[in-house]
Scaffold this motif. Structure first.
Motif, PDB file in Angstrom:
ATOM      1  N   GLU A   1       0.890  -1.214  -0.051  1.00 16.65           N
ATOM      2  CA  GLU A   1      -0.231  -0.080   0.076  1.00 16.65           C
ATOM      3  C   GLU A   1       0.896   1.219  -0.171  1.00 16.65           C
ATOM      4  O   GLU A   1       1.717   1.144   0.752  1.00 16.65           O
TER       5      GLU A   1
ATOM      6  N   GLN B   1       3.479   4.404   6.641  1.00 17.55           N
ATOM      7  CA  GLN B   1       3.507   3.948   7.880  1.00 17.55           C
ATOM      8  C   GLN B   1       3.960   2.347   7.363  1.00 17.55           C
ATOM      9  O   GLN B   1       3.990   1.795   6.538  1.00 17.55           O
TER      10      GLN B   1
ATOM     11  N   ASN C   1       3.486  -1.475   5.401  1.00 12.54           N
ATOM     12  CA  ASN C   1       2.724  -1.063   4.480  1.00 12.54           C
ATOM     13  C   ASN C   1       2.418  -2.072   3.429  1.00 12.54           C
ATOM     14  O   ASN C   1       2.191  -1.905   2.258  1.00 12.54           O
TER      15      ASN C   1
END
Length: 82
Positions: free
Chosen positions: A11, A15, A18
């Motif tokens: 993604e 963060q 991911n």
């Protein structure tokens, strides 16, 4: 069996982690075949993961750290197949 192949979706977020695992295979070719069937707008990674082996890292302060970066892996970008 000494390794498994993890198919992960990546993604585009700032963060960690991911990515998330969507499949585990004993043969690389089967994992790549599955990646070729997945939606093309996502990023995927194929990780070669050793079985019965610790690949994390414990630092000098005794903290357990991620070891995923040490694993062999291949990136598949959108519209790119195995």
């Amino acid at each position: 069996m000494k390794i498994v192949w993890l198919v992960c979706v990546v993604e585009p977020i700032n963060q960690f982690p991911n990515f998330y695992v969507v499949g585990v295979y004993s043969v690389r070719e089967k994992a790549e075949e599955q990646i070729s069937l997945l939606p093309k707008e996502k990023h995927y990674q194929l990780f070669e993961v050793p079985v019965d082996e610790f690949f994390g890292h414990i630092d000098k302060f005794g903290r357990l750290l991620d070891g995923m970066g040490k694993l062999q892996h291949v990136h598949f970008l959108p519209d790119e197949g195995p």
